[in-house]
Design a protein around this motif. Sequence first.
Motif, PDB file in Angstrom:
ATOM      1  N   TYR A 178     -43.186 -28.761 -23.000  1.00 30.60           N
ATOM      2  CA  TYR A 178     -42.001 -28.058 -22.485  1.00 30.60           C
ATOM      3  C   TYR A 178     -42.212 -26.544 -22.421  1.00 30.60           C
ATOM      4  O   TYR A 178     -41.624 -25.875 -21.572  1.00 30.60           O
ATOM      5  N   ILE A 179     -43.067 -26.016 -23.311  1.00 30.03           N
ATOM      6  CA  ILE A 179     -43.296 -24.557 -23.323  1.00 30.03           C
ATOM      7  C   ILE A 179     -43.907 -24.074 -22.000  1.00 30.03           C
ATOM      8  O   ILE A 179     -43.765 -22.916 -21.610  1.00 30.03           O
ATOM      9  N   ASN A 180     -44.568 -24.984 -21.253  1.00 32.67           N
ATOM     10  CA  ASN A 180     -45.169 -24.624 -19.959  1.00 32.67           C
ATOM     11  C   ASN A 180     -44.121 -24.414 -18.862  1.00 32.67           C
ATOM     12  O   ASN A 180     -44.393 -23.727 -17.874  1.00 32.67           O
ATOM     13  N   ILE A 181     -42.945 -25.047 -19.010  1.00 38.47           N
ATOM     14  CA  ILE A 181     -41.988 -25.095 -17.894  1.00 38.47           C
ATOM     15  C   ILE A 181     -41.468 -23.712 -17.499  1.00 38.47           C
ATOM     16  O   ILE A 181     -41.587 -23.317 -16.327  1.00 38.47           O
ATOM     17  N   PRO A 182     -40.888 -22.910 -18.434  1.00 40.66           N
ATOM     18  CA  PRO A 182     -40.417 -21.575 -18.011  1.00 40.66           C
ATOM     19  C   PRO A 182     -41.552 -20.692 -17.496  1.00 40.66           C
ATOM     20  O   PRO A 182     -41.367 -19.959 -16.508  1.00 40.66           O
ATOM     21  N   LEU A 183     -42.731 -20.791 -18.141  1.00 40.25           N
ATOM     22  CA  LEU A 183     -43.877 -19.979 -17.692  1.00 40.25           C
ATOM     23  C   LEU A 183     -44.320 -20.406 -16.298  1.00 40.25           C
ATOM     24  O   LEU A 183     -44.663 -19.577 -15.453  1.00 40.25           O
ATOM     25  N   GLY A 184     -44.318 -21.717 -16.049  1.00 40.36           N
ATOM     26  CA  GLY A 184     -44.702 -22.242 -14.730  1.00 40.36           C
ATOM     27  C   GLY A 184     -43.746 -21.791 -13.640  1.00 40.36           C
ATOM     28  O   GLY A 184     -44.165 -21.449 -12.528  1.00 40.36           O
ATOM     29  N   ILE A 185     -42.438 -21.791 -13.952  1.00 40.92           N
ATOM     30  CA  ILE A 185     -41.431 -21.361 -12.962  1.00 40.92           C
ATOM     31  C   ILE A 185     -41.635 -19.878 -12.622  1.00 40.92           C
ATOM     32  O   ILE A 185     -41.617 -19.485 -11.443  1.00 40.92           O
ATOM     33  N   ILE A 186     -41.846 -19.038 -13.663  1.00 41.76           N
ATOM     34  CA  ILE A 186     -42.079 -17.600 -13.439  1.00 41.76           C
ATOM     35  C   ILE A 186     -43.334 -17.400 -12.586  1.00 41.76           C
ATOM     36  O   ILE A 186     -43.328 -16.631 -11.608  1.00 41.76           O
ATOM     37  N   ALA A 187     -44.433 -18.126 -12.936  1.00 38.25           N
ATOM     38  CA  ALA A 187     -45.696 -17.990 -12.196  1.00 38.25           C
ATOM     39  C   ALA A 187     -45.532 -18.419 -10.741  1.00 38.25           C
ATOM     40  O   ALA A 187     -46.088 -17.788  -9.826  1.00 38.25           O
ATOM     41  N   THR A 188     -44.753 -19.479 -10.499  1.00 39.83           N
ATOM     42  CA  THR A 188     -44.519 -19.964  -9.125  1.00 39.83           C
ATOM     43  C   THR A 188     -43.806 -18.897  -8.293  1.00 39.83           C
ATOM     44  O   THR A 188     -44.224 -18.584  -7.167  1.00 39.83           O
ATOM     45  N   ILE A 189     -42.730 -18.316  -8.849  1.00 43.21           N
ATOM     46  CA  ILE A 189     -41.956 -17.286  -8.114  1.00 43.21           C
ATOM     47  C   ILE A 189     -42.841 -16.077  -7.816  1.00 43.21           C
ATOM     48  O   ILE A 189     -42.847 -15.550  -6.688  1.00 43.21           O
ATOM     49  N   LEU A 190     -43.622 -15.635  -8.819  1.00 45.46           N
ATOM     50  CA  LEU A 190     -44.495 -14.460  -8.620  1.00 45.46           C
ATOM     51  C   LEU A 190     -45.584 -14.752  -7.587  1.00 45.46           C
ATOM     52  O   LEU A 190     -45.901 -13.897  -6.745  1.00 45.46           O
ATOM     53  N   ALA A 191     -46.169 -15.967  -7.640  1.00 43.82           N
ATOM     54  CA  ALA A 191     -47.248 -16.319  -6.703  1.00 43.82           C
ATOM     55  C   ALA A 191     -46.721 -16.362  -5.269  1.00 43.82           C
ATOM     56  O   ALA A 191     -47.363 -15.853  -4.343  1.00 43.82           O
ATOM     57  N   ILE A 192     -45.537 -16.968  -5.070  1.00 43.50           N
ATOM     58  CA  ILE A 192     -44.949 -17.039  -3.723  1.00 43.50           C
ATOM     59  C   ILE A 192     -44.653 -15.625  -3.199  1.00 43.50           C
ATOM     60  O   ILE A 192     -44.869 -15.309  -2.029  1.00 43.50           O
ATOM     61  N   SER A 193     -44.181 -14.751  -4.094  1.00 46.66           N
ATOM     62  CA  SER A 193     -43.750 -13.404  -3.678  1.00 46.66           C
ATOM     63  C   SER A 193     -44.910 -12.441  -3.437  1.00 46.66           C
ATOM     64  O   SER A 193     -44.825 -11.573  -2.559  1.00 46.66           O
TER      65      SER A 193
END
Length: 529
Positions: A178-193
């Motif tokens: 579960y610790i990966n989930i918030p980090l993964g969401i942040i990384a996804t938004i930054l990568a797309i942007s």
Amino acid sequence: MKKVQAIDDDLVEYGYRRVIITITAVLCALLEIVDTTIVNVALTDMRGSLGATLTDVAWVITAYAIANVIVIPMTSWLSQQFGRRNYFVASIILFTVCSFLCGNATNIWELVAFRFVQGIGGGALLVTAQTIITESYPVAKRGMAQAIYGMGVIVGPTLGPPLGGYLVDHYSWPYIFYINIPLGIIATILAISFVRSPKYGEKLKSNQVDWWGIALLATFIGSLQFVLEHGQQDDWFNDSLITSLSVVTIFGLILFIWRELTYKHPIVNLSVLKDGNLRIGTVMCFILGFGLYGSTLIIPIYTQAILGWTATDAGLLLIPGSITTAMMMPIVGTLIQKGVPQGYMVAVGFLIFFFFTFMMYNNMTPDTGVEHLFWPLILRGIGLGLLFVPITTLSLSTLKGKHIGEGAAFTGMMRQLGGSFGIAIITTFITRFTQEHRVDLIANLDPSKYQVQQRILGMQRNFMSKGFSSNESLQKAYQALDYSVLKQSTVLSYMDIFLYLGILFLCCIPIILFIKKGKNKVNPADAMH
């Protein structure tokens, strides 16, 4: 060449954009690597809650490792097919979604299946993050870019056990996913942007895709990884499945090489291995993986099984060495930018790693303290700092254009395979050396010797004072003596492993004589176009 340079310049970022892209890439590399080791300390809890055997639960590690090693060589090709940013973002999303599914698994085989798919997403993050971070920096600063990326790759395996230990001790095993989930969401938004893709040529049509190459790669790498992960516990070639998969590995490799050398659009471009520096670099990456993952395996086992430490304490022991490595990375990056030959740094790194193994060989006893392990592990941190970046930049220094991305995939795969070989070989030799030392020690315990008789008598009296009968106390005295012999023989086997690891690193130093000087100044991962 001008066109490649133009694309190169187009991808270079400045100011806050470069900082954000760097953070995103390092975060993704860390997510992937921490997940390879964080599971180790949670296996016992998983067994209890999912009702699995030790053999079953080992697949949680094996499935992830197999998926990782299969996908790493294909990352360059997949980036070209789908666009680097699209592929990178899809990999982060796949990794994050599977982290959630792993935490919610209701039985062991569900967990293994989700871990395999998570490994497919995770393996892609490593090499793609390396290329993205490097292309965001101008050519002159790419040694520093590799150093920043290297901090994540080297520190990651060490962060896993203490973080996993803390989460298991204070919460429960699903939280390591579960610790990966918030980090993964942040990384996804930054990568797309912020992440941009280089311009690629035409994509292959479905009938041009090297489907046979993909199948053969998955077959031979998957079989090899299984043999390495399960060989020791299944008694190697005395087990029919291990023997069969070894044959599949050999024939799969031969057919894969033939296919890639004869097909017009290969999934993995083997011709890039004609470059001498890349060939030397892949060998050194293999040895680096062997030493990094091998020593990371022994130290927690030794501190927990022999010294009686908790999982969290065992993990915390490795942190000062990792901080040392992290501090070394920018220093090494600066030295490379100033033109210090990487070959010299690699030689010094191997020599320091030898001193680390020699100190461990001398300091290991059944009651060693933290103070005896602190400085050897600091030395290990310095050695890794001097090895990781110079080996990576050396491997790619004489490559150009898209060949650099293909070379990066090879070095990443060889580092992972080196770790798998290291763990398999070390676990096998620990078992065998322990048996040999046990036989030797028992031979010295002659019951007719006065000292041995006195030791047994003293232990018998000790047990009798606790209320046991004379016969029970004698039996317990023999059991305690047997346990003491086993403990000592295990420590001696760990000492042997460190001695042989040290000799291996010493033997690697002459390899640097075969390195050719690259025409361009450090230019790692120049492109994956």
